[in-house]
Design an enzyme around this catalytic site. Sequence first.
Site, PDB file in Angstrom:
ATOM      1  CG  LEU A 538      -1.954  -1.111   1.306  1.00 18.79           C
ATOM      2  CD1 LEU A 538      -2.679  -1.056   2.643  1.00 18.79           C
ATOM      3  CD2 LEU A 538      -2.944  -1.018   0.161  1.00 18.79           C
ATOM      4  N   GLY A 539       2.033   1.181   0.572  1.00 19.35           N
ATOM      5  CA  GLY A 539       2.878   2.359   0.664  1.00 19.35           C
ATOM      6  C   GLY A 539       4.086   2.085   1.522  1.00 19.35           C
ATOM      7  N   GLY A 541       6.046   3.688   4.697  1.00 15.77           N
ATOM      8  CA  GLY A 541       6.044   4.649   5.780  1.00 15.77           C
ATOM      9  C   GLY A 541       7.439   4.899   6.300  1.00 15.77           C
ATOM     10  CG  PHE A 543       8.408   4.146  11.924  1.00 14.11           C
ATOM     11  CD1 PHE A 543       9.583   4.507  12.544  1.00 14.11           C
ATOM     12  CD2 PHE A 543       7.323   4.996  12.016  1.00 14.11           C
ATOM     13  CE1 PHE A 543       9.672   5.682  13.255  1.00 14.11           C
ATOM     14  CE2 PHE A 543       7.406   6.175  12.723  1.00 14.11           C
ATOM     15  CZ  PHE A 543       8.589   6.529  13.351  1.00 14.11           C
ATOM     16  N   GLY A 544       8.624   1.634   7.845  1.00 10.25           N
ATOM     17  CA  GLY A 544       8.567   0.393   7.097  1.00 10.25           C
ATOM     18  C   GLY A 544       7.399   0.356   6.134  1.00 10.25           C
ATOM     19  N   PRO A 545       7.363  -0.640   5.252  1.00 12.20           N
ATOM     20  CG  PRO A 545       7.735  -2.656   4.130  1.00 12.20           C
ATOM     21  CD  PRO A 545       8.367  -1.714   5.116  1.00 12.20           C
ATOM     22  CB  VAL A 546       1.661  -0.078   5.028  1.00 13.17           C
ATOM     23  CG1 VAL A 546       0.286  -0.536   5.496  1.00 13.17           C
ATOM     24  CG2 VAL A 546       2.319   0.781   6.093  1.00 13.17           C
ATOM     25  CE  LYS A 560       3.056   1.560  10.622  1.00  9.36           C
ATOM     26  NZ  LYS A 560       3.146   2.664  11.616  1.00  9.36           N
ATOM     27  CG  ASP A 657       4.124  12.399  13.022  1.00  7.56           C
ATOM     28  OD1 ASP A 657       4.327  13.522  12.512  1.00  7.56           O
ATOM     29  OD2 ASP A 657       4.431  11.334  12.467  1.00  7.56           O
TER      30      ASP A 657
END
Length: 852
Positions: A538-539, A541, A543-546, A560, A657
């Site tokens: 999906l994307g 981030g 802190f890592g891919p989702v 995640k 955030d």
Amino acid sequence: MILSVFFYMFLLHIRRLDCFVAVQDSKTLFKGSTLINDSHGETLVSAGQRFELGFFTPNGSSDERRYLGIWFYNLHPLTVVWVANRESPVLDRSCIFTISKDGNLEVIDSKGRVYWDTGVKPSSVSAERMVKLMDNGNLVLISDGNEANVVWQSFQNPTDTFLPGMRMDENMTLSSWRSFNDPSHGNFTFQMDQEEDKQFIIWKRSMRYWKSGISGKFIGSDEMPYAISYFLSNFTETVTVHNASVPPLFTSLYTNTRFTMSSSGQAQYFRLDGERFWAQIWAEPRDECSVYNACGNFGSCNSKNEEMCKCLPGFRPNFLEKWVKGDFSGGCSRESRICGKDGVVVGDMFLNLSVVEVGSPDSQFDAHNEKECRAECLNNCQCQAYSYEEVDILQSNTKCWIWLEDLNNLKEGYLGSRNVFIRVAVPDIGSHVERGRGRYGEAKTPVVLIIVVTFTSAAILVVLSSTASYVFLQRRKVNKELGSIPRGVHLCDSERHIKELIESGRFKQDDSQGIDVPSFELETILYATSNFSNANKLGQGGFGPVYKGMFPGDQEIAVKRLSRCSGQGLEEFKNEVVLIAKLQHRNLVRLLGYCVAGEEKLLLYEYMPHKSLDFFIFDRKLCQRLDWKMRCNIILGIARGLLYLHQDSRLRIIHRDLKTSNILLDEEMNPKISDFGLARIFGGSETSANTNRVVGTYGYMSPEYALEGLFSFKSDVFSFGVVVIETISGKRNTGFHEPEKSLSLLGHAWDLWKAERGIELLDQALQESCETEGFLKCLNVGLLCVQEDPNDRPTMSNVVFMLGSSEAATLPTPKQPAFVLRRCPSSSKASSSTKPETCSENELTITLEDGR
């Protein structure tokens, strides 16, 4: 005799001639008038042409059965919402609806036989009665022409359908049709629960078939949605969701809706889509396991398994022959007693079962820890199971639930599960662990053994040996799974270390209790995401891919996957697992579970199909999909979510955030605040803190946090103000909007506000749907939130109040916001490839995350 029949028919004909003009396309029928079923199809039509009353044949049947009913006007196919003579159809075409001499409504045939009447007290000679079809679909019998003198009404005598304006109380029932084309009383009845307040039940004849759950009770996945509960209460009751009061919805949203008890046994809620088709919004029971106690007592249901029902470990079917044939209603019973002779407690144990639904416990009390809760159950031979939860960590409030009667209505599943500890005799534990797939549909389920130190040393050795073998096999299985995962990156912490990190420190939790979200096997997640396929990504981030995943039953999730070694990543993982698990609010994204297997650290969230807010408002085409009303709802939803974090949740939390890419949108465009990796907990009277490690996102951080490391609840308020101004303008705060003045979006908005030209900031996509007063109110609130001095900024409770206020003129006047210059004057030697220099010398750690 022939003469009398002729005379009667003549009178009917005369009455028809007298009333034809008054009846056809009319909303009122007077005493002495009739509505006759014939080729002309006489009907009563409500004043606003929303409902129609007349005679019909069910679903186009070719037989002679005729019923008097009410349906939606000019809508095809016919949607009948009320039937008068449902048990006594007129079997010829000569049927008549009239007001009788004694003032009752009647359905009769040409021979004067009565098929249905209202059965109310006869009227006096002087009292004139009339019948009127209202625009909400209510057929009312009125006395003396005064609509306040209602003698009888169809809303208090419903058939299978509930309409806006009705009120579901303890005396009202909805009875299904017998079949698709037979409106007589069917097998299913919907009504309020007579034993538990604000709950609803479907009966199949005399047997309980389905029961709603109420938020705030122990557990129940069949919770009646707030919108429908509010609808059934006729928009009068205050409904609570997750122990929080929910504000009322607009009743206009329910104009073209209906709630129906169907002949198939489903309670269904519909909304008219585009004034042509009925869209089903909600229905229960939705599958076989949603049927009440589908597998009987001590039987667990999972409709995704090959065998839907299974007996709990240590239990066997009461009627094995019926069970094998698929009749599970008899349930299960224990293989061995849980107490010895004369009620002496022996070496019983507890199995940890993750369930999404279970019958209500028999008692509950405040326990200091899980050990005390377990002991309460163990010392009572009637206790069948217990569950334990820390309700309020800061105040050390805990709850212990005890089941003394047989457990019923058990349902297992992946999402929203809770731990229930089932009491089982020691001899039955070993047999369960060793036999794998059991004789009665028992799947291979990891079993947590809570060993009670009252049994003999021999029993201890047997159990520990079995457990050790089981753990060894499970670890070998996990290692095999890890071998199939590409090792492009290596994470720095061991499984043991990260688990200690999760369960340690700030929450002071009992290690045996752990956290409130389930832990999933890596194999399950690999299967759900197709081994982390790029097609499901999906994307990426900070802190890592989702990844998008799919659980059995088409349950969509977002996974995640923690990226390579990062102090921020590990901190986020700990925060999201142990913190979000304690939060429940309609405007916060829900953590469904986690996985720690070897070096893999994974977080499972509810899937948001519409990605994030920035995906829409900053796109020239997609922004058209968010009109002004939707954006207002999104802004208010974000405000309510922040208010819950700051004030109303069991923990007082600063998000740190908040930004448009962290606002996810569900199927109905409801906002969900996400990404709590940087969040901080404040306890007691603590309101602010300082940090040497500034983390956040450029453009959303408050000046005192970005420059001095000082953060408080007002830091979130500042970020919220930026989100509001971005949402209503469709512009990014981090872009240049007045290059000659080098202003940020906040500075540009402030200049327009001072010049009383604030409306010029309006997103062009909102020109047709936006009201000037509403826009200026939102801009006013946004500017109040981004004021330079934190003490001048409102609290989120004040923000929610101001957004709900109908008058913008009563809001405070904002002071100058904190301007942030985006770049220093460029050097003449700078090339086009040179990165812009930042004016601040402070080191900022910035997270740039894509919306899921």
